[in-house]
Each structure stands twice: as C-alpha cells, then as structure tokens.
Write a protein that holds these residues in place. Sequence first.
Motif, mmCIF file in Angstrom:
data_model
loop_
_atom_site.group_PDB
_atom_site.id
_atom_site.type_symbol
_atom_site.label_atom_id
_atom_site.label_comp_id
_atom_site.label_asym_id
_atom_site.label_seq_id
_atom_site.Cartn_x
_atom_site.Cartn_y
_atom_site.Cartn_z
ATOM 1 N N GLY A 1 0.778 -1.229 0.000
ATOM 2 C CA GLY A 1 0.000 0.000 0.000
ATOM 3 C C GLY A 1 0.808 1.276 0.000
ATOM 4 N N VAL A 2 2.131 1.190 0.193
ATOM 5 C CA VAL A 2 2.945 2.415 0.276
ATOM 6 C C VAL A 2 3.166 3.074 -1.085
ATOM 7 N N PRO A 3 3.588 2.335 -2.130
ATOM 8 C CA PRO A 3 3.822 3.004 -3.420
ATOM 9 C C PRO A 3 2.601 3.782 -3.914
ATOM 10 N N GLU A 4 1.407 3.203 -3.736
ATOM 11 C CA GLU A 4 0.195 3.885 -4.200
ATOM 12 C C GLU A 4 -0.019 5.204 -3.463
ATOM 13 N N ARG A 5 0.283 5.232 -2.175
ATOM 14 C CA ARG A 5 0.099 6.448 -1.405
ATOM 15 C C ARG A 5 1.117 7.518 -1.798
ATOM 16 N N ILE A 6 2.326 7.104 -2.124
ATOM 17 C CA ILE A 6 3.348 8.074 -2.528
ATOM 18 C C ILE A 6 3.137 8.524 -3.970
ATOM 19 N N GLY A 7 2.563 7.650 -4.778
ATOM 20 C CA GLY A 7 2.322 8.014 -6.170
ATOM 21 C C GLY A 7 3.498 7.755 -7.082
ATOM 22 N N ARG A 8 4.279 6.721 -6.766
ATOM 23 C CA ARG A 8 5.421 6.344 -7.594
ATOM 24 C C ARG A 8 5.327 4.849 -7.905
ATOM 25 N N ALA A 9 6.099 4.428 -8.901
ATOM 26 C CA ALA A 9 6.099 3.022 -9.289
ATOM 27 C C ALA A 9 6.544 2.143 -8.117
ATOM 28 N N ALA A 10 5.957 0.952 -8.033
ATOM 29 C CA ALA A 10 6.222 0.076 -6.894
ATOM 30 C C ALA A 10 7.688 -0.314 -6.797
ATOM 31 N N SER A 11 8.295 -0.661 -7.912
ATOM 32 C CA SER A 11 9.673 -1.155 -7.864
ATOM 33 C C SER A 11 10.643 -0.092 -7.363
ATOM 34 N N GLU A 12 10.542 1.120 -7.924
ATOM 35 C CA GLU A 12 11.486 2.163 -7.500
ATOM 36 C C GLU A 12 11.193 2.621 -6.068
ATOM 37 N N THR A 13 9.921 2.613 -5.669
ATOM 38 C CA THR A 13 9.572 3.024 -4.307
ATOM 39 C C THR A 13 10.121 2.043 -3.286
ATOM 40 N N ILE A 14 9.908 0.761 -3.529
ATOM 41 C CA ILE A 14 10.384 -0.256 -2.584
ATOM 42 C C ILE A 14 11.900 -0.265 -2.518
ATOM 43 N N GLY B 1 12.562 10.411 -0.176
ATOM 44 C CA GLY B 1 12.039 11.520 -0.954
ATOM 45 C C GLY B 1 13.012 12.013 -2.010
ATOM 46 N N ASP B 2 14.298 12.065 -1.664
ATOM 47 C CA ASP B 2 15.304 12.514 -2.636
ATOM 48 C C ASP B 2 15.348 11.587 -3.856
ATOM 49 N N LYS B 3 15.259 10.287 -3.609
ATOM 50 C CA LYS B 3 15.333 9.327 -4.723
ATOM 51 C C LYS B 3 14.068 9.356 -5.582
ATOM 52 N N LEU B 4 12.935 9.676 -4.949
ATOM 53 C CA LEU B 4 11.670 9.649 -5.688
ATOM 54 C C LEU B 4 11.210 11.032 -6.123
ATOM 55 N N ALA B 5 12.020 12.051 -5.832
ATOM 56 C CA ALA B 5 11.659 13.439 -6.155
ATOM 57 C C ALA B 5 10.331 13.833 -5.503
ATOM 58 N N VAL B 6 10.226 13.494 -4.218
ATOM 59 C CA VAL B 6 9.045 13.807 -3.421
ATOM 60 C C VAL B 6 9.538 14.364 -2.086
ATOM 61 N N GLY B 7 8.789 15.297 -1.493
ATOM 62 C CA GLY B 7 9.176 15.842 -0.209
ATOM 63 C C GLY B 7 9.235 14.784 0.880
ATOM 64 N N GLY B 8 10.180 14.916 1.791
ATOM 65 C CA GLY B 8 10.343 13.933 2.862
ATOM 66 C C GLY B 8 9.110 13.802 3.732
ATOM 67 N N ASN B 9 8.426 14.912 4.001
ATOM 68 C CA ASN B 9 7.218 14.844 4.830
ATOM 69 C C ASN B 9 6.058 14.172 4.091
ATOM 70 N N ILE B 10 6.049 14.306 2.754
ATOM 71 C CA ILE B 10 5.020 13.608 1.965
ATOM 72 C C ILE B 10 5.235 12.097 2.067
ATOM 73 N N VAL B 11 6.500 11.683 1.954
ATOM 74 C CA VAL B 11 6.832 10.259 2.116
ATOM 75 C C VAL B 11 6.406 9.782 3.495
ATOM 76 N N TRP B 12 6.751 10.574 4.508
ATOM 77 C CA TRP B 12 6.463 10.168 5.880
ATOM 78 C C TRP B 12 4.954 10.081 6.130
ATOM 79 N N GLN B 13 4.187 11.011 5.588
ATOM 80 C CA GLN B 13 2.743 10.954 5.770
ATOM 81 C C GLN B 13 2.158 9.702 5.124
ATOM 82 N N ALA B 14 2.651 9.357 3.949
ATOM 83 C CA ALA B 14 2.187 8.140 3.284
ATOM 84 C C ALA B 14 2.517 6.905 4.108
ATOM 85 N N LEU B 15 3.713 6.880 4.661
ATOM 86 C CA LEU B 15 4.119 5.742 5.487
ATOM 87 C C LEU B 15 3.269 5.641 6.752
ATOM 88 N N CYS B 16 3.021 6.777 7.404
ATOM 89 C CA CYS B 16 2.220 6.756 8.636
ATOM 90 C C CYS B 16 0.783 6.337 8.346
#
Length: 478
Positions: A404-417, A437-452
């Motif tokens: 469920g994490v890649p979908e929340r971040i909005g990136r491909a599953a393989s690169e996200t994992i 976030g740096d690897k996926l070109a997404v803000g760190g807090n956006i990544v963290w919110q998706a994870l939480c």
Amino acid sequence: MALSSEMRKLLNKWQTGTSWPKRLEWVEITGVRGWTGQRIDFQFPITALVGENGSGKSTVLQAAAASYRSAPKDRYASDFFPDTPFEKITGATIRFSYRQGQNTATGTVRKPTNRWRGNPERPERPVEYVDLRRIQPVGARMGYARMLKSGVAEGVFTAFDIPRLARLTEIVGKKYVKAGISTTDAGEDKPIPVLEISGTRYSGFHQGAGEIAAAELLAVDYPKYGLVLIDEVETSLHPRAQRRLMRDLARIAREQELQIILSTHSPYVLDELPPEARIYLMDGAAGKAAVVGVSPDFAMTRMDEEQHPECDIYVEDVRAEILIAESLARIDRDLLSRSKIIPFGAASVGVALGQMASQNRFPRPSLVFLDGDQSASAGCILLPGDEAPERVVFEALHNIQWVGVPERIGRAASETIDALNQAMSSIDHHKWPNEVGDKLAVGGNIVWQALCSAWAEKCASQSDLDGIALPVRDALSP
C-alpha cells in the motif's frame, strides 16, 4: 537549521567553562506583575525570552538590570517597578545568583512595604539596557519636531569606527560610506543617527525604522564582561537582517565575554540560537511558567493561533505530529479536527511540559507525547513501540513488504520499494524519509505521511491506536 559559524564559535568557547567570569546565573521574581517565585535560568551567553505579550519578558529583563549596580547609569528596581496612582507594589522580591570569578553568590532586592531594600549590597557590573520597542522615527519623538522648527544646527558628529561601520553595512545590507550619531546645538539629550550612502547624507528624520534600530543598537559601547539587555531585538528588521544581527551579537559576546539577554517574537532570532538559549514564558492556570529549549515552531504556534482547538497535543517534532495525525484520522477524524498538534523540540522540553500537564497548569486540556524510545515521565504519554517513530513505522511496513505504500506516494512500486529498502541501510533513522524523498523526487514529509497512513491502516494494533486516541478522547470529554 544548523547554527551559524559565529554561534558555533560562541558555543565552543562557552563549553570550555573557562570564560565569562561575570555572569547572572538566574533570577527569581515574586510579587511583581503576576510573578510568584518562578526562576529563570541563563544557560548560555545569549538568552532569548519569547512569549505572548504580557507573559513577562520585559519583567525578566528589568529584574536582571536591577540585580547589579552599574556606573554611571545605575538603575534601581524602583525605576522599573514604580508605584503609580493605579497600583502599589508591596511584598516584592527579586532574588538572583551571580558568578564573580570562581565564586557564586546570591543577592536579593526586595520591597517588603514602601521602599526597595538591598540596593547597596548589589554586585557591580556594567549593564546596558536597550529598549528597542520604543524606537520611533526621529520626527515622531517627543521634542524633535519642535526642535527642527526652532532652527537648530548640527552639533558634534561622532562617527562609527571602521569595524562598527562594517557591522552596520553587514546587518542592514547597504553599503554605508559613513554612519554615526549627531547632536544639535539645542543640547546633547536628543541624539540623531546620521548615515551616508552613495554620496547622500541623511538623518534619522528620513531613515527607515530598521536603519534607526540597527544604528542606535550599534552606537552602544558594550564593555567587557558586561550585561546587555535588549527588548524586542528584531524591531523593524527584515528576517535576513535579524539573522545577521544575531550573528553579530554572537561575535561581540564571544570577543567581549558579554552576557546578552533579549526578548523577541521572531522565529528567525530563535532559529539562530541553540536550544538551551531559548526560553518560552507562558501563563498557565497556576501562574507563570518558563520552558527551556523550545523549538521556533513551538514558540510561533503558541503565539499565532488561527484555529480554535479544544485540546493541545505537544509532540517532539513534525514526524511525531504526522504519526499522531494519521493515527487519529484512522480512529476518529473528529478527534483530529478538535485538536492542535504542536512540535516542541527536545525531549527535555516534553518532560517539562509533562510536569505542567500533570499539575493541570495549562489553561485548556493538554497532552504531551514523547517518542517511544524515551523513558516514562510524569504527565507524558509514549508513542507506540520502544523505538523512534521512524524505526517503528519503517520496520513494521518492511515486514509486510511495503503493501500500500507506493500507491500512497504516487510512484512506481519497484522504485519506491528499492528507495525504502536502501534508506533503511543508513545509520541515522532521522534521515530515512528524506532519503526516500530525494530518490523519488518527493518531499520527505510527503513520504512520511504516506508511510504513517499505511502503518495506521495495515500495521498498528488496536492497542497502538487506542494508546494515542483514548487520551485525546478523554481530554475532550466534558
């Protein structure tokens, strides 16, 4: 934000423990403007007092000034806390501890009935009290406009020396050719700042308030080992100038071994200082309280409240804020909408806030959460798990293969994992969300919110979620 080079140099010299032979260690105020014996400790050469209007910042500065004899402008407690037709002060006491060389002593200035006592026994030290709150355009000051109409001429111009001129140029960000303070033939009691830039000379009658504040602050001579008190240090200065001023004060404090106590409402001023130099003054149900080590976010949130929450939830940082918000949203979104989550900074601040909460000293329902890797403390609630939030969330989601994490971040599953797994190989868990976030070109807090969000839905036990939600629900219950 990392400390500036000047502030690090000041910190390094302070930590040697071999300098600042004269310093005020604490003041304790009773019977003045709502103070009932609370103590303020000064743990760094520069201390910033922050809080809402009326919280007691100026009172602390004035009590510090009244703790010393200082020639030639000696000031007494009666100068700062006078009797007026509207109020009489009795039963007032200012206690203080001061260092002289290797010796520490305490002193007292008190007003048991009609007179302040203890003034002759105060220690001697140079004291400069700079009240920038009262800096106005020169033309608006009492007597200045009338002075112009009478046809006065310029008297003595005292020019800034080259180092002081360079400091003014650096702080304000303008290339001044000359600067200084002039008197007029009407007398020396109405000084006027005069600046010259690009061939144009202009006085305080035509200067901006920020230029006046900077010039008049720099015009003060700060003797070695002195105590400098500055009320509302950021007055009329833009954020970049505020930062430059703080760095200038850090350098002067280090070179002259000055102790500087200032008041402020500015996050930029607070951000320049180490945590131990920030003291938040607040009024609670049981009177005044001083909290040391607050974050700039905590101070600004406390002073700037646009929403009207029914419950305050204090947490260590933004990561804990997001974890609690997503957990509350999962259980009962109404709990989240009725609460305000406030990051406070260091865990030691949380312990102090927890003590206040346990004694019902907040004006409205308040909860204090510490990260799960902290020890239990009175009035504090630990977040789920026995680790820091990043480790709890990352490891739990890693165990279920990041469902469920890649979908929340909005990136491909393989690169996200791949990014998530690589981040966990880093020693510093605080950096994990930002590295993803740096690897996926997404803000760190956006990544963290998706994870939480994913953790609250797929990993957290009912006990984990109840441990967060039930205290909030109880606090909101009538």
